[in-house]
Write a protein that holds these residues in place. Structure first.
Motif, PDB file in Angstrom:
ATOM      1  N   MET A 374       0.847  -1.382  -0.111  1.00 15.08           N
ATOM      2  CA  MET A 374      -0.216  -0.109   0.065  1.00 15.08           C
ATOM      3  C   MET A 374       0.977   1.143  -0.101  1.00 15.08           C
ATOM      4  SD  MET A 374      -1.472  -0.030   3.755  1.00 15.08           S
ATOM      5  CE  MET A 374      -0.402   0.196   5.136  1.00 15.08           C
ATOM      6  N   ALA A 375       0.419   2.299  -0.321  1.00 15.61           N
ATOM      7  CA  ALA A 375       0.988   3.502  -0.457  1.00 15.61           C
ATOM      8  C   ALA A 375       0.114   4.771  -0.417  1.00 15.61           C
ATOM      9  CB  ALA A 375       2.126   3.726  -1.660  1.00 15.61           C
ATOM     10  N   TRP A 376       0.467   5.978   0.189  1.00 16.76           N
ATOM     11  CA  TRP A 376      -0.519   6.920   0.008  1.00 16.76           C
ATOM     12  C   TRP A 376      -0.030   7.993  -1.048  1.00 16.76           C
ATOM     13  CZ3 TRP A 376      -4.478   7.423   3.312  1.00 16.76           C
ATOM     14  CH2 TRP A 376      -4.584   6.842   4.531  1.00 16.76           C
ATOM     15  N   ASP A 377      -0.849   8.595  -1.530  1.00 11.86           N
ATOM     16  CA  ASP A 377      -0.572   9.468  -2.824  1.00 11.86           C
ATOM     17  C   ASP A 377      -0.684  11.101  -2.143  1.00 11.86           C
ATOM     18  OD1 ASP A 377      -3.152  10.389  -2.779  1.00 11.86           O
ATOM     19  OD2 ASP A 377      -3.529   9.366  -4.813  1.00 11.86           O
ATOM     20  N   THR A 378      -0.150  12.192  -2.887  1.00 14.35           N
ATOM     21  CA  THR A 378      -0.228  13.411  -2.424  1.00 14.35           C
ATOM     22  C   THR A 378      -1.681  13.866  -2.291  1.00 14.35           C
ATOM     23  OG1 THR A 378      -0.174  14.211  -4.741  1.00 14.35           O
ATOM     24  CG2 THR A 378       2.111  14.066  -3.517  1.00 14.35           C
ATOM     25  N   ALA A 379      -2.724  13.333  -2.634  1.00 17.49           N
ATOM     26  CA  ALA A 379      -4.194  13.798  -2.614  1.00 17.49           C
ATOM     27  C   ALA A 379      -4.664  13.088  -1.363  1.00 17.49           C
ATOM     28  CB  ALA A 379      -4.983  13.411  -3.708  1.00 17.49           C
ATOM     29  N   GLY A 380      -4.055  12.320  -0.492  1.00 17.62           N
ATOM     30  CA  GLY A 380      -4.457  11.672   0.651  1.00 17.62           C
ATOM     31  C   GLY A 380      -5.234  10.505   0.566  1.00 17.62           C
ATOM     32  N   ARG A 381      -5.013   9.797  -0.641  1.00 14.13           N
ATOM     33  CA  ARG A 381      -5.710   8.502  -1.268  1.00 14.13           C
ATOM     34  C   ARG A 381      -4.681   7.287  -0.779  1.00 14.13           C
ATOM     35  NH1 ARG A 381      -7.131   9.905  -7.277  1.00 14.13           N
ATOM     36  NH2 ARG A 381      -4.847  10.460  -7.210  1.00 14.13           N
ATOM     37  N   LEU A 382      -5.241   6.357  -0.157  1.00 12.88           N
ATOM     38  CA  LEU A 382      -4.706   5.053   0.018  1.00 12.88           C
ATOM     39  C   LEU A 382      -4.721   4.053  -1.137  1.00 12.88           C
ATOM     40  CD1 LEU A 382      -2.896   3.477   1.989  1.00 12.88           C
ATOM     41  CD2 LEU A 382      -4.915   2.571   2.884  1.00 12.88           C
ATOM     42  N   TRP A 383      -3.586   3.791  -1.804  1.00 11.84           N
ATOM     43  CA  TRP A 383      -3.752   2.715  -2.944  1.00 11.84           C
ATOM     44  C   TRP A 383      -3.258   1.474  -2.431  1.00 11.84           C
ATOM     45  CZ3 TRP A 383      -4.281   4.034  -8.475  1.00 11.84           C
ATOM     46  CH2 TRP A 383      -4.370   5.318  -8.506  1.00 11.84           C
ATOM     47  N   VAL A 384      -3.895   0.328  -2.519  1.00  8.91           N
ATOM     48  CA  VAL A 384      -3.760  -0.972  -1.902  1.00  8.91           C
ATOM     49  C   VAL A 384      -3.681  -1.992  -3.046  1.00  8.91           C
ATOM     50  CG1 VAL A 384      -4.406  -2.574  -0.259  1.00  8.91           C
ATOM     51  CG2 VAL A 384      -4.644  -0.307   0.083  1.00  8.91           C
ATOM     52  N   SER A 385      -2.737  -2.706  -3.360  1.00  8.92           N
ATOM     53  CA  SER A 385      -2.751  -3.909  -4.161  1.00  8.92           C
ATOM     54  C   SER A 385      -3.160  -5.198  -3.301  1.00  8.92           C
ATOM     55  CB  SER A 385      -1.423  -4.179  -4.634  1.00  8.92           C
ATOM     56  OG  SER A 385      -1.156  -5.275  -5.439  1.00  8.92           O
ATOM     57  N   ALA A 386      -4.190  -5.648  -3.530  1.00  4.57           N
ATOM     58  CA  ALA A 386      -5.068  -6.938  -2.826  1.00  4.57           C
ATOM     59  C   ALA A 386      -4.786  -7.986  -3.771  1.00  4.57           C
ATOM     60  CB  ALA A 386      -6.409  -6.440  -2.463  1.00  4.57           C
ATOM     61  N   TRP A 387      -4.227  -9.102  -3.315  1.00  3.32           N
ATOM     62  CA  TRP A 387      -3.889 -10.257  -4.270  1.00  3.32           C
ATOM     63  C   TRP A 387      -4.763 -11.386  -3.558  1.00  3.32           C
ATOM     64  CZ3 TRP A 387       1.984 -11.039  -5.369  1.00  3.32           C
ATOM     65  CH2 TRP A 387       2.376 -10.023  -6.046  1.00  3.32           C
ATOM     66  N   HIS A 388      -6.288 -11.179  -4.199  1.00  2.00           N
ATOM     67  CA  HIS A 388      -7.219 -12.226  -3.597  1.00  2.00           C
ATOM     68  C   HIS A 388      -6.691 -13.722  -4.100  1.00  2.00           C
ATOM     69  CE1 HIS A 388     -10.874 -14.590  -3.767  1.00  2.00           C
ATOM     70  NE2 HIS A 388     -11.190 -13.896  -2.754  1.00  2.00           N
ATOM     71  N   SER A 389      -5.995 -13.693  -5.158  1.00  2.00           N
ATOM     72  CA  SER A 389      -5.768 -15.181  -5.655  1.00  2.00           C
ATOM     73  C   SER A 389      -4.124 -15.385  -5.817  1.00  2.00           C
ATOM     74  CB  SER A 389      -6.381 -15.135  -7.132  1.00  2.00           C
ATOM     75  OG  SER A 389      -6.072 -14.170  -7.911  1.00  2.00           O
TER      76      SER A 389
END
Length: 406
Positions: A374-389
């Motif tokens: 996961m990582a935060w961007d400059t707009a305050g959004r949290l980006w998450v890579s979720a590997w369900h499979s």
């Protein structure tokens, strides 16, 4: 230079007489091998649809074994992936469509003689092989396409590439003729297609777009069979591409290191203290499911080619061993065996000056299961890579991995 072109024309004429007589036979399995030109062919179903449509009674099978950057003598693959010969045997190949010469051409004129020797050895070996068990393989050899001038400062005009390619295409014509192998020149037809197109047919001068493959397909068909191609049925093209997508998931599986390589030999307990299970066993069972899913979709391709249709039925898939977790949660019988976000916060001891609040958890967002980065961007959004499979989407899974933005 005039003598060079004269030689090419004579060879092209003699090759035309040879490959005009090329015919497919009942139940033929066609394997496409070679460089990026062959590899990317699987993403546009026009040519394959034309071949199926022109031969509906033959019940043909087509598998793309192309791999970007492949050369006659260089085929880089994952550990334990299997040799080219093993894959041609696995696909029970009767007919080989071989696309080579582009990568090799970067050796320049001084590399032509070695290329001719390598090509001669390849053709002799392939023609002598009985991959299908029905007899020696038949080979059709294809030249590289021409380099398209995109008239852009970001790309070369292709003149140097085309000058090199002419040496290798002439060599391919000579070696093919000496081995009685049909040769299809794609250099001139691609130049004609570029000239006639209203927009570029390549993404970078040398790799065709879907529109490029569709534009070149009639010339490839005529080059193989010596007759005009039928207008492809759009439904058939779509069915071919669906079949090819399934095969792509099998042949070009995302995580080869798990499926074939070092991690495939990792063993897992079947529950705490249970018997051990190799990663390789489960992954190969999943690959077998991909094989059957590809075959099921090819049945529909054949049905549409015969002016019918067929509902794809995957009820015949072989079973896959169910892998039990060897790290059960603290509450194995609970529907939510792990702590919620609120419960987790209560158990965290913060350093002086810090505070904690709940931003997102799996209870609020079920898609968050199995986050790996996961990582935060400059707009305050949290980006998450979720590997369900992880390590890859299973053949029967309806849910894939996700990139989530909160």
């Amino acid at each position: 230079m005039k003598q060079y072109y004269l030689t090419s024309l004579v060879l092209a004429a003699s090759a035309s007489a040879a490959f005009a007589q090329f015919q497919l036979q009942q139940g033929d399995h066609i394997s496409i091998i070679g460089n990026t030109l062959a590899d990317r062919l699987q993403f546009d179903g026009t040519l394959e649809a034309m071949i199926q449509q022109a031969n509906p009674q033959l019940d043909l099978s087509v598998r793309n074994l192309g791999f970007a950057a492949d050369e006659l003598t260089i085929r880089e693959r994952s550990e334990n992936f299997g040799s080219p010969e093993q894959w041609l045997t696995k696909t029970k190949t009767d007919v080989v469509f071989a696309f080579f010469g582009f990568n090799e051409s970067f050796k320049g004129p001084e590399g032509v003689e070695k290329f001719k020797a390598d090509l001669d050895a390849f053709l002799k070996k392939t023609k002598a092989a009985n991959y299908s068990g029905k007899g020696p393989a038949r080979v059709v050899l294809f030249s590289p396409i021409a380099h398209e001038d995109l008239k852009s400062p970001d790309f070369p005009d292709g003149s140097q590439t085309n000058d090199r390619l002419r040496y290798y295409i002439e060599a391919m014509q000579q070696v093919a003729a000496a081995n009685s192998v049909p040769f299809v020149d794609l250099f001139k037809p691609s130049q004609a297609a570029y000239a006639a197109a209203k927009a570029p047919l390549t993404i970078n001068g040398v790799h065709l777009k879907d529109t490029g493959y569709a534009a070149l397909a009639p010339a490839i068909f005529k080059g193989i069979f010596g007759k005009d191609a039928p207008a492809p049925n759009p439904k058939l093209v779509e069915a071919v591409e669906e079949k090819n997508w399934q095969w792509h998931q099998r042949y070009r599986t995302v995580d080869g290191y798990n499926v074939y390589g070092g991690r495939s030999q990792m063993a897992y307990e079947q529950g705490r203290g249970g018997p051990q299970l190799l990663n390789y066993k489960v992954m190969q069972e999943e690959m077998s499911q991909r094989d059957v899913m590809t075959e099921n979709r090819e049945k529909r391709v054949r049905a549409i080619a015969k002016c019918g249709d067929l509902a794809v039925d995957d009820s015949n898939l072989p079973p896959v061993t169910v892998v039990k977790t060897n790290k059960p949660g603290p509450l194995p019988g609970d529907a939510h065996p792990y702590l919620s976000g609120e419960e987790t916060i209560k158990k965290i001891k913060l350093h002086e000056g810090l505070k904690i609040n709940l931003f997102a958890d799996e209870k609020q967002f079920p898609e968050l299961v199995n986050p790996v980065q996961m990582a935060w961007d400059t707009a305050g959004r949290l980006w998450v890579s979720a590997w369900h499979s992880y390590p890859e989407q299973t053949p029967t899974s309806k849910v894939g991995d996700k990139l989530l933005v909160f």
